[in-house]
Design a protein around this motif. Sequence first.
Motif, short mmCIF file in Angstrom:
data_model
loop_
_atom_site.label_atom_id
_atom_site.label_comp_id
_atom_site.label_asym_id
_atom_site.label_seq_id
_atom_site.Cartn_x
_atom_site.Cartn_y
_atom_site.Cartn_z
N GLY A 1 0.79 -1.22 0.00
CA GLY A 1 0.00 0.00 0.00
C GLY A 1 0.82 1.27 0.00
N THR A 2 2.13 1.15 -0.16
CA THR A 2 2.98 2.32 -0.28
C THR A 2 3.66 2.30 -1.64
N VAL A 3 4.02 3.46 -2.10
CA VAL A 3 4.64 3.58 -3.42
C VAL A 3 6.15 3.67 -3.26
N PRO A 4 6.91 2.71 -3.79
CA PRO A 4 8.37 2.78 -3.66
C PRO A 4 8.93 3.95 -4.45
N THR A 5 10.00 4.54 -3.93
CA THR A 5 10.64 5.63 -4.65
C THR A 5 11.35 5.09 -5.89
N PRO A 6 11.11 5.67 -7.05
CA PRO A 6 11.78 5.21 -8.26
C PRO A 6 13.30 5.32 -8.11
N GLU A 7 14.01 4.47 -8.84
CA GLU A 7 15.47 4.50 -8.79
C GLU A 7 15.98 5.84 -9.33
N THR A 8 16.85 6.49 -8.56
CA THR A 8 17.46 7.76 -8.99
C THR A 8 18.95 7.70 -8.70
N PRO A 9 19.70 7.02 -9.55
CA PRO A 9 21.14 6.88 -9.29
C PRO A 9 21.89 8.20 -9.26
N GLU A 10 21.31 9.25 -9.87
CA GLU A 10 21.99 10.55 -9.90
C GLU A 10 21.80 11.34 -8.60
N TRP A 11 20.87 10.90 -7.75
CA TRP A 11 20.57 11.67 -6.54
C TRP A 11 20.25 10.72 -5.40
N ASP A 12 20.95 10.90 -4.29
CA ASP A 12 20.76 10.04 -3.12
C ASP A 12 20.12 10.83 -1.99
N ARG A 13 18.98 10.33 -1.52
CA ARG A 13 18.19 11.04 -0.51
C ARG A 13 18.94 11.23 0.80
N ALA A 14 19.53 10.14 1.31
CA ALA A 14 20.22 10.20 2.60
C ALA A 14 21.41 11.15 2.53
N THR A 15 22.13 11.13 1.41
CA THR A 15 23.27 12.02 1.25
C THR A 15 22.82 13.47 1.22
N ALA A 16 21.71 13.73 0.54
CA ALA A 16 21.20 15.10 0.46
C ALA A 16 20.82 15.63 1.83
N LEU A 17 20.10 14.83 2.60
CA LEU A 17 19.69 15.27 3.94
C LEU A 17 20.90 15.54 4.82
N ALA A 18 21.90 14.66 4.74
CA ALA A 18 23.10 14.84 5.56
C ALA A 18 23.86 16.09 5.15
N ASN A 19 24.01 16.31 3.85
CA ASN A 19 24.75 17.49 3.38
C ASN A 19 24.03 18.79 3.71
N LEU A 20 22.71 18.75 3.73
CA LEU A 20 21.93 19.96 4.03
C LEU A 20 21.70 20.15 5.52
N GLY A 21 22.09 19.17 6.32
CA GLY A 21 21.89 19.28 7.76
C GLY A 21 20.44 19.16 8.18
N ILE A 22 19.65 18.45 7.37
CA ILE A 22 18.22 18.27 7.64
C ILE A 22 17.98 16.89 8.22
#
Length: 279
Positions: free
Chosen positions: A124-145
């Motif tokens: 019942g949840t929608v998986p995030t499509p593959e995005t090899p050009e952008w990593d979610r965890a890395t983005a949050l860490a780099n932005l301090g979020i």
Amino acid sequence: MSNTVTRPDWGKLFSSILAEPGRLGEYYSLFHSYSLGNQALAMFQMTLRGIPIGPISSFNGWKKLGRRVRKGEKAIALWMPVVKKEVVQKDDGTEEERTRRFFIMKNHWFALAQTEPIDPENPGTVPTPETPEWDRATALANLGITEVPFEHTDGNCQGFARPDKLEIAINPLAAMPWKTTFHEIAHCLLHSKRAEAAFVDGGVIDASIEEAEAEAVAFLCCATLGLPGLEEARGYVQSWLGSSAKAEEFAKKSASRVFAAADKILKAGAASKEEAGDE
């Protein structure tokens, strides 16, 4: 931004947000809209019973969403309106039918944490499509979020942000969690008290512009990474702006802010922490 991604023309994309048809996602109305009083009551019961705070729905409501209440779970009680018709006798001896409305407490509701997928292969949840050009965890860490639990009883809410704390939360049942993630990160970058000082003319940004800016950022991120959700993002922006005057203000004052935030988000997810710190 990684050199492996060819960035589209953001100027044309930004203009298309206002010019092309959009569609407001039906996921904003899947759940019943509970009163603030009932939401507070539900949160109190969940906290008292050690149930993680989250979206609530009825037994049948969860079933329609592809989930079932686990065996042994006890329902949450909410105030439920009841309308009763009764016949009363007037002073002149005639009868009159009157309608009386009152509230009773019923145990009919369950939290997300009390449910499980009916079909384990389709949770019942929608998986995030593959995005090899952008990593979610890395983005949050780099932005301090920091991502925090989605402690909200309204299942129609896809996510929320606390910009001054640099915190975001994404509904576990969000229809497009990737788009919602971009949207909430954008709020943190653009709409903290510190960021508001950079707004053109130093004016205070109202809620409609804030929401339009965050969704426009999500639109550009999705378009650049080839992710779904563009039509829904246009519909969201257009619904918040509402008028041609508001759209004109948005186009003049918000474009550069939207471009800057989208660029920062994409670079944060594509670069290492060392690279992001050197920018």
